[in-house]
Each structure stands twice: as C-alpha cells, then as structure tokens.
Scaffold this motif. Structure first.
Motif, PDB file in Angstrom:
ATOM      1  N   HIS A  27     -43.890  93.422  17.889  1.00  0.00           N
ATOM      2  CA  HIS A  27     -43.925  92.409  18.931  1.00  0.00           C
ATOM      3  C   HIS A  27     -42.605  91.641  18.901  1.00  0.00           C
ATOM      4  N   PHE A  28     -42.305  90.993  20.015  1.00  0.00           N
ATOM      5  CA  PHE A  28     -41.063  90.228  20.100  1.00  0.00           C
ATOM      6  C   PHE A  28     -41.344  88.784  19.730  1.00  0.00           C
ATOM      7  N   ASP A  29     -40.622  88.295  18.725  1.00  0.00           N
ATOM      8  CA  ASP A  29     -40.754  86.925  18.243  1.00  0.00           C
ATOM      9  C   ASP A  29     -39.549  86.130  18.753  1.00  0.00           C
ATOM     10  N   ALA A  30     -39.759  85.377  19.836  1.00  0.00           N
ATOM     11  CA  ALA A  30     -38.665  84.637  20.471  1.00  0.00           C
ATOM     12  C   ALA A  30     -38.047  83.615  19.521  1.00  0.00           C
ATOM     13  N   GLU A  31     -38.846  83.032  18.632  1.00  0.00           N
ATOM     14  CA  GLU A  31     -38.311  82.050  17.688  1.00  0.00           C
ATOM     15  C   GLU A  31     -37.302  82.692  16.734  1.00  0.00           C
ATOM     16  N   ARG A  32     -37.613  83.886  16.248  1.00  0.00           N
ATOM     17  CA  ARG A  32     -36.678  84.590  15.350  1.00  0.00           C
ATOM     18  C   ARG A  32     -35.420  85.005  16.098  1.00  0.00           C
ATOM     19  N   ALA A  33     -35.575  85.454  17.346  1.00  0.00           N
ATOM     20  CA  ALA A  33     -34.413  85.834  18.149  1.00  0.00           C
ATOM     21  C   ALA A  33     -33.536  84.622  18.430  1.00  0.00           C
ATOM     22  N   ASP A  34     -34.167  83.505  18.778  1.00  0.00           N
ATOM     23  CA  ASP A  34     -33.419  82.267  19.018  1.00  0.00           C
ATOM     24  C   ASP A  34     -32.668  81.829  17.768  1.00  0.00           C
ATOM     25  N   ARG A  35     -33.343  81.875  16.620  1.00  0.00           N
ATOM     26  CA  ARG A  35     -32.727  81.433  15.369  1.00  0.00           C
ATOM     27  C   ARG A  35     -31.466  82.257  15.071  1.00  0.00           C
ATOM     28  N   ALA A  36     -31.542  83.572  15.270  1.00  0.00           N
ATOM     29  CA  ALA A  36     -30.376  84.429  15.018  1.00  0.00           C
ATOM     30  C   ALA A  36     -29.244  84.119  15.992  1.00  0.00           C
ATOM     31  N   CYS A  37     -29.578  83.952  17.257  1.00  0.00           N
ATOM     32  CA  CYS A  37     -28.536  83.670  18.256  1.00  0.00           C
ATOM     33  C   CYS A  37     -27.959  82.269  18.092  1.00  0.00           C
ATOM     34  N   ASP A  38     -28.803  81.302  17.752  1.00  0.00           N
ATOM     35  CA  ASP A  38     -28.338  79.924  17.584  1.00  0.00           C
ATOM     36  C   ASP A  38     -27.457  79.760  16.352  1.00  0.00           C
ATOM     37  N   PHE A  39     -27.612  80.635  15.373  1.00  0.00           N
ATOM     38  CA  PHE A  39     -26.792  80.592  14.165  1.00  0.00           C
ATOM     39  C   PHE A  39     -25.305  80.644  14.506  1.00  0.00           C
ATOM     40  N   PHE A  40     -24.938  81.472  15.470  1.00  0.00           N
ATOM     41  CA  PHE A  40     -23.525  81.673  15.790  1.00  0.00           C
ATOM     42  C   PHE A  40     -22.841  80.384  16.249  1.00  0.00           C
ATOM     43  N   PRO A  41     -23.298  79.717  17.328  1.00  0.00           N
ATOM     44  CA  PRO A  41     -22.588  78.494  17.729  1.00  0.00           C
ATOM     45  C   PRO A  41     -22.819  77.300  16.797  1.00  0.00           C
ATOM     46  N   LEU A  42     -23.937  77.282  16.085  1.00  0.00           N
ATOM     47  CA  LEU A  42     -24.220  76.148  15.200  1.00  0.00           C
ATOM     48  C   LEU A  42     -23.415  76.185  13.902  1.00  0.00           C
ATOM     49  N   PHE A  43     -23.216  77.379  13.346  1.00  0.00           N
ATOM     50  CA  PHE A  43     -22.618  77.470  12.017  1.00  0.00           C
ATOM     51  C   PHE A  43     -21.281  78.213  11.963  1.00  0.00           C
ATOM     52  N   LEU A  44     -20.931  78.954  12.991  1.00  0.00           N
ATOM     53  CA  LEU A  44     -19.724  79.783  12.918  1.00  0.00           C
ATOM     54  C   LEU A  44     -18.648  79.324  13.897  1.00  0.00           C
ATOM     55  N   ARG A  45     -17.432  79.490  13.442  1.00  0.00           N
ATOM     56  CA  ARG A  45     -16.267  79.298  14.307  1.00  0.00           C
ATOM     57  C   ARG A  45     -15.450  80.580  14.231  1.00  0.00           C
ATOM     58  N   HIS A  46     -14.793  80.890  15.330  1.00  0.00           N
ATOM     59  CA  HIS A  46     -13.947  82.081  15.336  1.00  0.00           C
ATOM     60  C   HIS A  46     -12.839  81.908  14.299  1.00  0.00           C
ATOM     61  N   ALA A  47     -12.563  82.978  13.586  1.00  0.00           N
ATOM     62  CA  ALA A  47     -11.589  82.908  12.489  1.00  0.00           C
ATOM     63  C   ALA A  47     -10.188  83.347  12.900  1.00  0.00           C
ATOM     64  N   LYS A  48     -10.073  84.066  14.016  1.00  0.00           N
ATOM     65  CA  LYS A  48      -8.744  84.542  14.415  1.00  0.00           C
ATOM     66  C   LYS A  48      -8.701  84.761  15.915  1.00  0.00           C
ATOM     67  N   GLY A  49      -7.499  85.029  16.403  1.00  0.00           N
ATOM     68  CA  GLY A  49      -7.326  85.300  17.824  1.00  0.00           C
ATOM     69  C   GLY A  49      -7.232  84.042  18.665  1.00  0.00           C
ATOM     70  N   ARG A  50      -7.334  84.206  19.967  1.00  0.00           N
ATOM     71  CA  ARG A  50      -7.148  83.075  20.880  1.00  0.00           C
ATOM     72  C   ARG A  50      -8.263  82.042  20.785  1.00  0.00           C
ATOM     73  N   HIS A  51      -9.397  82.424  20.211  1.00  0.00           N
ATOM     74  CA  HIS A  51     -10.515  81.491  20.056  1.00  0.00           C
ATOM     75  C   HIS A  51     -10.594  80.882  18.655  1.00  0.00           C
ATOM     76  N   ALA A  52      -9.597  81.136  17.827  1.00  0.00           N
ATOM     77  CA  ALA A  52      -9.621  80.659  16.435  1.00  0.00           C
ATOM     78  C   ALA A  52      -9.931  79.167  16.380  1.00  0.00           C
ATOM     79  N   GLY A  53     -10.907  78.821  15.523  1.00  0.00           N
ATOM     80  CA  GLY A  53     -11.305  77.430  15.345  1.00  0.00           C
ATOM     81  C   GLY A  53     -12.369  76.949  16.312  1.00  0.00           C
ATOM     82  N   LYS A  54     -12.613  77.705  17.380  1.00  0.00           N
ATOM     83  CA  LYS A  54     -13.630  77.301  18.363  1.00  0.00           C
ATOM     84  C   LYS A  54     -15.003  77.806  17.938  1.00  0.00           C
TER      85      LYS A  54
END
Length: 138
Positions: A27-54
């Motif tokens: 079955h599809f668990d929207a909470e788990r999918a949200d948690r994985a997708c939300d991890f990126f903007p909440l905890f990660l910043r781009h490390a290189k390239g034109r988006h570095a630091g964003k």
C-alpha cells in the motif's frame, strides 16, 4: 495529512503506474513518502554547481521518484522497492539525488539493517557521490 496529491505525483514518471502491480501485498503510505521528500529541502543544501549552498528543493519528477521509492510498503512497513535505477539526461542532478537518497536511507528511513550503495564504473566516478554527500553534511 499529506501536502501532495500522491495519486497524481506518483504517476509523473513516464510509463510507470505503481498501482498496477502493487496488488494486495503493498500500500502507499503518503506520510512515509512525504517524510522522504521533505528531508531534501529541510536538511540538505546543494554542495556544488550553480545551486551550491541553496536548499535542495525537489522538482515534481524527483518527488515522484523519491515518493515511489519510500512510500510503497507492505503491512510490516518494509519498502516495496529496495533497488532503484535513475536514468535521465546530463545536468539533471542525478548525483545530488543519489547522495541525498543515501543520506536519507542511512539516517532517517527506519529500515532495520539499512545498507546504501552507490555503484560506478570507476573509483573516480564513485567518489562523486561520496564527495557530494560529504558536502551536504558539512
């Protein structure tokens, strides 16, 4: 409650309808999918390239890919997909997505005994994802 319309988002990958072969085992668990997708903007910043630091804000196709990977589970909570293959054009952020997925899987997925691998044709190529992940942590 999920902020995404997962019925729509999960089908953004061309030629892929995850509900077709899910059957009764998953079955599809929207909470788990949200948690994985939300991890990126909440905890990660781009490390290189034109988006570095964003902040790492996901594109819709990236949310579909990540949401499908982590949102599909069985009744025991184990993921349906344990292997992923991402094939896209150059400069679409494949290495950054892979680095973020490795970090999420190792740190936040709650999968017992989780192991995360990134494979490449050479040591130089395999170092790319390691270096990006290390940069995201820093």
């Amino acid at each position: 409650m999920s902020s995404r319309d997962w019925e729509k988002v999960a089908r953004l990958l061309p030629g892929f309808d995850p509900w077709v072969d899910a059957g009764d085992a998953f079955h599809f668990d929207a909470e788990r999918a949200d948690r994985a997708c939300d991890f990126f903007p909440l905890f990660l910043r781009h490390a290189k390239g034109r988006h570095a630091g964003k902040r790492f804000v996901l594109e819709p196709w990236q949310e579909a890919f990540i949401g499908n990977l982590f949102g599909w589970v069985d009744d025991a909570g184990l993921r349906r997909f344990s292997t992923a293959f991402l094939y896209t054009a150059k400069k679409q952020g494949k290495s950054s997505i892979a680095a973020g997925l490795v970090l999420y899987a190792m740190l936040f997925d709650d999968e017992p005994g989780c192991e995360a691998y990134s494979c490449a044709a050479s040591q130089q190529q395999s170092a790319i994802i390691f270096d990006i992940a290390a940069g995201m942590i820093q």
